[in-house]
Design an enzyme around this catalytic site. Sequence first.
Site: not given
Length: 288
Positions: A188, A195
């Site tokens: 992120c 992620d």
Amino acid sequence: MKFEQQLGHAPLGKSSEYPEKYDPSLLFPIARQIGRDYLSIQPHPTWVGEDIWRAFEVSWLNQKGKPQIAILTFTIPASSSHIIESKSFKLYLNSFNQEKMEWAELHHRLETDLSHAAGAQISIQREEAATPLAPTTSSPSLPTLNAISIDNLDVECSVYEPTASILKADSSRIVKETLISELLKSNCPVTSQPDWGTVVISYEGPAIDHAALLQYIVSFRGHNGFHEQCVEQIYCDILQQCKPHSLEVHARYTRRGGLDINPRRASPNFTPDSANADYSQRIRTPRQ
């Protein structure tokens, strides 16, 4: 306004109070162009596609005050002017938790507010929530993907920032194939939290070197970028380095905060194999 400056106003990475009343102002749009300014092809190539958001934590009250629940799928076209920051999306959905309304009214508000924030018309599909002890027959069976996994290749990886030059293709051999890897990881850009995703690459053209492609996918491991921007960068790098005649890239990211995000970008002339025609819209990976 620069990317970092705009993100400084986003709720992501900050302490937030959960809303007690419906509040569309919670939505935080981010202009797509901010991320696209950093793509390797300028202006970005013509593509078609969408971002499919699946929300597992949607609830509201009926007129008697009884909680209602649903799993909702939101389809935002890639041609929209803005993405919606994920935590603001979550806070917005939670603002309906204590609101009394029928499904038709909820659907109308969601469609209106999200279309306004994204700068394009979005579509919403409802999947009735069910438990393993009370299965529903209303949900369609999910298709499988006809693809070649490249994850078992014995490759050496030492680059952990996206490096397009890793990619290679054999122009003397023209193929049509679908490749899949579950080793996609990015971070992120606000919180640096990981992620995790599965990336699917379908193309026709010069044969892409599978080992080099896997090394390239792994190179995203240290990269900070939103899901949509990572997919667009992968698309641009493959298009520029491997020269496919047609190309589709989509990623299926795992859930965070009750939401998973699944961006897809394809060349206008791309036609999926009949076996994979429903994959981009309907499949859910085991990790999702």
